[in-house]
Scaffold this motif. Sequence first.
Motif, PDB file in Angstrom:
ATOM      1  N   ALA A 186      -0.085   8.659  -7.555  1.00 45.93           N
ATOM      2  CA  ALA A 186       1.063   7.620  -6.470  1.00 45.93           C
ATOM      3  C   ALA A 186       0.558   6.528  -6.402  1.00 45.93           C
ATOM      4  CB  ALA A 186       0.961   8.709  -5.261  1.00 45.93           C
ATOM      5  N   ALA A 187      -0.630   6.130  -6.276  1.00 47.23           N
ATOM      6  CA  ALA A 187      -1.260   4.765  -6.171  1.00 47.23           C
ATOM      7  C   ALA A 187      -0.742   4.065  -7.552  1.00 47.23           C
ATOM      8  CB  ALA A 187      -2.859   4.696  -5.944  1.00 47.23           C
ATOM      9  N   ILE A 188      -1.089   4.547  -8.622  1.00 48.19           N
ATOM     10  CA  ILE A 188      -0.840   3.931  -9.859  1.00 48.19           C
ATOM     11  C   ILE A 188       0.787   3.763  -9.867  1.00 48.19           C
ATOM     12  CG2 ILE A 188      -0.703   4.208 -12.470  1.00 48.19           C
ATOM     13  CD1 ILE A 188      -3.402   6.143 -11.996  1.00 48.19           C
ATOM     14  N   GLU A 189       1.638   4.788  -9.461  1.00 50.19           N
ATOM     15  CA  GLU A 189       3.046   4.378  -9.635  1.00 50.19           C
ATOM     16  C   GLU A 189       3.426   3.298  -8.714  1.00 50.19           C
ATOM     17  OE1 GLU A 189       5.287   5.757 -11.466  1.00 50.19           O
ATOM     18  OE2 GLU A 189       5.537   7.992 -11.374  1.00 50.19           O
ATOM     19  N   THR A 190       2.959   3.152  -7.700  1.00 48.67           N
ATOM     20  CA  THR A 190       2.867   2.036  -6.733  1.00 48.67           C
ATOM     21  C   THR A 190       2.753   0.847  -7.273  1.00 48.67           C
ATOM     22  OG1 THR A 190       2.725   3.431  -4.551  1.00 48.67           O
ATOM     23  CG2 THR A 190       2.513   0.997  -4.463  1.00 48.67           C
ATOM     24  N   MET A 191       1.591   0.646  -7.706  1.00 48.86           N
ATOM     25  CA  MET A 191       0.814  -0.649  -8.493  1.00 48.86           C
ATOM     26  C   MET A 191       1.985  -0.989  -9.315  1.00 48.86           C
ATOM     27  SD  MET A 191      -3.252  -0.309  -8.292  1.00 48.86           S
ATOM     28  CE  MET A 191      -3.417   1.073  -9.573  1.00 48.86           C
ATOM     29  N   ARG A 192       2.357  -0.009 -10.326  1.00 50.46           N
ATOM     30  CA  ARG A 192       3.146  -0.287 -11.445  1.00 50.46           C
ATOM     31  C   ARG A 192       4.533  -0.784 -10.853  1.00 50.46           C
ATOM     32  NH1 ARG A 192       3.274   4.595 -14.065  1.00 50.46           N
ATOM     33  NH2 ARG A 192       1.585   3.828 -15.479  1.00 50.46           N
ATOM     34  N   ALA A 193       5.195  -0.230 -10.110  1.00 53.50           N
ATOM     35  CA  ALA A 193       6.452  -0.458  -9.598  1.00 53.50           C
ATOM     36  C   ALA A 193       6.396  -1.903  -9.023  1.00 53.50           C
ATOM     37  CB  ALA A 193       7.063   0.575  -8.746  1.00 53.50           C
ATOM     38  N   ARG A 194       5.339  -2.139  -8.113  1.00 54.29           N
ATOM     39  CA  ARG A 194       5.195  -3.595  -7.678  1.00 54.29           C
ATOM     40  C   ARG A 194       4.900  -4.567  -8.493  1.00 54.29           C
ATOM     41  NH1 ARG A 194       4.198  -4.474  -2.035  1.00 54.29           N
ATOM     42  NH2 ARG A 194       2.773  -6.091  -2.616  1.00 54.29           N
ATOM     43  N   ALA A 195       4.345  -4.463  -9.548  1.00 57.79           N
ATOM     44  CA  ALA A 195       3.952  -5.238 -10.594  1.00 57.79           C
ATOM     45  C   ALA A 195       5.355  -5.710 -11.323  1.00 57.79           C
ATOM     46  CB  ALA A 195       2.991  -4.732 -11.423  1.00 57.79           C
ATOM     47  N   ALA A 196       6.138  -4.610 -11.336  1.00 58.34           N
ATOM     48  CA  ALA A 196       7.498  -4.810 -12.076  1.00 58.34           C
ATOM     49  C   ALA A 196       8.498  -5.855 -11.302  1.00 58.34           C
ATOM     50  CB  ALA A 196       8.276  -3.533 -12.360  1.00 58.34           C
ATOM     51  N   LEU A 197       8.065  -5.722  -9.846  1.00 56.83           N
ATOM     52  CA  LEU A 197       8.875  -6.556  -9.060  1.00 56.83           C
ATOM     53  C   LEU A 197       8.212  -7.998  -8.847  1.00 56.83           C
ATOM     54  CD1 LEU A 197      10.050  -4.049  -6.318  1.00 56.83           C
ATOM     55  CD2 LEU A 197      11.391  -5.028  -8.076  1.00 56.83           C
ATOM     56  N   GLY A 198       7.167  -8.187  -9.482  1.00 55.17           N
ATOM     57  CA  GLY A 198       6.292  -9.601  -9.338  1.00 55.17           C
ATOM     58  C   GLY A 198       5.601  -9.560  -8.277  1.00 55.17           C
ATOM     59  N   LEU A 199       5.415  -8.297  -7.620  1.00 55.94           N
ATOM     60  CA  LEU A 199       4.481  -8.186  -6.505  1.00 55.94           C
ATOM     61  C   LEU A 199       3.187  -7.985  -6.555  1.00 55.94           C
ATOM     62  CD1 LEU A 199       7.071  -6.153  -4.021  1.00 55.94           C
ATOM     63  CD2 LEU A 199       6.543  -8.625  -3.938  1.00 55.94           C
ATOM     64  N   PRO A 200       1.969  -8.592  -5.726  1.00 56.49           N
ATOM     65  CA  PRO A 200       0.602  -7.961  -6.061  1.00 56.49           C
ATOM     66  C   PRO A 200       0.247  -6.531  -5.805  1.00 56.49           C
ATOM     67  CG  PRO A 200       0.796  -9.071  -4.094  1.00 56.49           C
ATOM     68  CD  PRO A 200       2.122  -8.998  -4.449  1.00 56.49           C
ATOM     69  N   ILE A 201      -0.846  -6.178  -5.960  1.00 53.65           N
ATOM     70  CA  ILE A 201      -1.250  -4.826  -5.536  1.00 53.65           C
ATOM     71  C   ILE A 201      -1.373  -4.720  -4.033  1.00 53.65           C
ATOM     72  CG2 ILE A 201      -3.509  -3.308  -5.998  1.00 53.65           C
ATOM     73  CD1 ILE A 201      -4.187  -4.824  -8.390  1.00 53.65           C
ATOM     74  N   PRO A 202      -1.001  -3.577  -3.394  1.00 52.11           N
ATOM     75  CA  PRO A 202      -1.409  -3.427  -2.096  1.00 52.11           C
ATOM     76  C   PRO A 202      -2.652  -3.578  -1.534  1.00 52.11           C
ATOM     77  CG  PRO A 202       0.031  -1.652  -2.987  1.00 52.11           C
ATOM     78  CD  PRO A 202      -0.754  -2.127  -4.135  1.00 52.11           C
ATOM     79  N   ASP A 203      -2.873  -4.488  -0.489  1.00 55.62           N
ATOM     80  CA  ASP A 203      -4.153  -4.745   0.034  1.00 55.62           C
ATOM     81  C   ASP A 203      -4.013  -3.903   1.576  1.00 55.62           C
ATOM     82  OD1 ASP A 203      -6.358  -5.417   1.290  1.00 55.62           O
ATOM     83  OD2 ASP A 203      -5.606  -7.409   1.816  1.00 55.62           O
ATOM     84  N   ASP A 204      -4.395  -2.460   1.439  1.00 54.77           N
ATOM     85  CA  ASP A 204      -4.299  -1.540   2.636  1.00 54.77           C
ATOM     86  C   ASP A 204      -5.568  -1.291   3.315  1.00 54.77           C
ATOM     87  OD1 ASP A 204      -1.554  -0.879   1.881  1.00 54.77           O
ATOM     88  OD2 ASP A 204      -1.824   0.488   0.329  1.00 54.77           O
ATOM     89  N   ILE A 205      -6.538  -2.224   3.291  1.00 52.26           N
ATOM     90  CA  ILE A 205      -7.852  -2.048   3.818  1.00 52.26           C
ATOM     91  C   ILE A 205      -7.836  -2.022   5.303  1.00 52.26           C
ATOM     92  CG2 ILE A 205      -8.507  -4.357   4.116  1.00 52.26           C
ATOM     93  CD1 ILE A 205     -10.765  -1.527   2.639  1.00 52.26           C
ATOM     94  N   ALA A 206      -6.885  -2.834   6.026  1.00 54.16           N
ATOM     95  CA  ALA A 206      -6.583  -2.682   7.355  1.00 54.16           C
ATOM     96  C   ALA A 206      -5.814  -1.426   7.932  1.00 54.16           C
ATOM     97  CB  ALA A 206      -6.176  -3.902   8.020  1.00 54.16           C
ATOM     98  N   MET A 207      -5.229  -0.590   7.020  1.00 54.17           N
ATOM     99  CA  MET A 207      -4.468   0.240   7.488  1.00 54.17           C
ATOM    100  C   MET A 207      -5.102   1.190   8.436  1.00 54.17           C
ATOM    101  SD  MET A 207      -1.359   2.322   5.537  1.00 54.17           S
ATOM    102  CE  MET A 207      -0.676   3.787   6.151  1.00 54.17           C
ATOM    103  N   ARG A 208      -4.447   1.882   9.140  1.00 61.22           N
ATOM    104  CA  ARG A 208      -5.095   2.881   9.958  1.00 61.22           C
ATOM    105  C   ARG A 208      -4.481   4.175   9.479  1.00 61.22           C
ATOM    106  NH1 ARG A 208      -5.461   0.888  16.247  1.00 61.22           N
ATOM    107  NH2 ARG A 208      -6.937  -0.552  15.925  1.00 61.22           N
ATOM    108  N   PRO A 209      -5.296   5.265   9.355  1.00 62.08           N
ATOM    109  CA  PRO A 209      -4.349   6.462   8.957  1.00 62.08           C
ATOM    110  C   PRO A 209      -3.512   7.184   9.857  1.00 62.08           C
ATOM    111  CG  PRO A 209      -6.736   6.898   8.528  1.00 62.08           C
ATOM    112  CD  PRO A 209      -6.545   5.522   9.253  1.00 62.08           C
ATOM    113  N   ARG A 210      -2.518   7.673   9.654  1.00 69.04           N
ATOM    114  CA  ARG A 210      -1.448   8.016  10.376  1.00 69.04           C
ATOM    115  C   ARG A 210      -1.110   9.523  10.214  1.00 69.04           C
ATOM    116  NH1 ARG A 210       3.471   4.228   8.865  1.00 69.04           N
ATOM    117  NH2 ARG A 210       4.387   5.471  10.770  1.00 69.04           N
ATOM    118  N   PRO A 211      -0.941  10.240  11.530  1.00 72.97           N
ATOM    119  CA  PRO A 211      -0.935  11.913  11.340  1.00 72.97           C
ATOM    120  C   PRO A 211       0.638  12.115  10.821  1.00 72.97           C
ATOM    121  CG  PRO A 211      -0.989  11.045  13.588  1.00 72.97           C
ATOM    122  CD  PRO A 211      -1.495  10.137  12.584  1.00 72.97           C
TER     123      PRO A 211
END
Length: 367
Positions: free
Chosen positions: A327-352
């Motif tokens: 899923a992470a790879i698919e997300t990176m690939r899809a964003r790259a196809a749109l000219g968007l960078p790799i997600p930077d999720d280091i600040a994201m909090r886990p969500r139930p």
Amino acid sequence: MPHTEPTCPDLPTPVMAIESSCDDTACAIVTTGGRILAEATLSQSGHVPFGGVVPEIAARAHLGALPALVRDTLRTAGMQPHELGAIAASCGPGLIGGLIVGADMGKGMAIALDRPFIAVNHIEAHALTARLPGVASNGAPFPYLLLLVSGGHCQCIAVEGIGHYRRLGGTIDDAAGEAFDKVAKMLGLGWPGGPAVERLAREGDPHAVPLPRPLLGRAGCDFSFSGLKTAVAQKLPTEVRAALPRQQAADIAASFQQAVSDIVIDRLGHALDMMDQRPTTLVVAGGVAANGVLRARLQEFATAHDLPFAAPPLRLCTDNAVMVAWAAIETMRARAALGLPIPDDIAMRPRPRWPLSDMAQRMTADV
């Protein structure tokens, strides 16, 4: 012959992923081309006396198991940590304690190695498993119809693209896997209940015990299993349920399993009609997808509707880290196809709770 795979030169590879959303602790390393370099899953046994998952026990077990599991996965892959390209972890939905343990482990590694950290939606990971090379013969092109059936989820989802999911219907009470667990407990089979009910059902007559099919024939594709579970309870003696004659218990198990599959097939027929476009594939995912009777019925349904049917290998039906990495790879690939960078999720909090509807923003924003 040497292994060949699609190359993604602009994406960091390989990806190490961690899964800890419930009671399975998992780690995997997967290349951007979908080659699995190593994978490991530990199923927790500490919940057995309680007949279900205890969140605090699960979180402590993840905490105790993850460091060694990460080291073992690296060893199996023949890699050193600095050779990893990115780190991913399930960050929701799920049990918050376990999610925090896995996400913090992943974030710590990402910071120490100066690598990207990618937060993965656990449901999206299940949804995209069929696109892992080798799972679906046709590659599961979009759009496809997903049936997600597990201990915590029962949904029909139109998978229209990376980040684009439309929930067609879901359970209004118990999930299918939860119903299996509760029926197993009634029959004295222990936990986890799904495999135990399936084994016992092989000895029974699926038409021996009349049971209801809630919502059968109703509009839409919502599910309901609470009434079915109650009907099973009413078929049992009130004194000592564990002392039920084995043949009678087997008939109940087989009839329950048949009722669940009847409900699922009926709901899928409605879901198919609700798709905006004809799906390319019928996909099943989640722990209950390992049930042999349900798989056979789904294959029959797909064949009757002239649809390819894709079911992951049994080890990838239950919670696992391979699907998280993919899923992470698919997300990176899809964003790259749109000219968007790799997600930077280091600040994201886990969500139930993390609705799939939130995933679309990852394809339109610099997250």
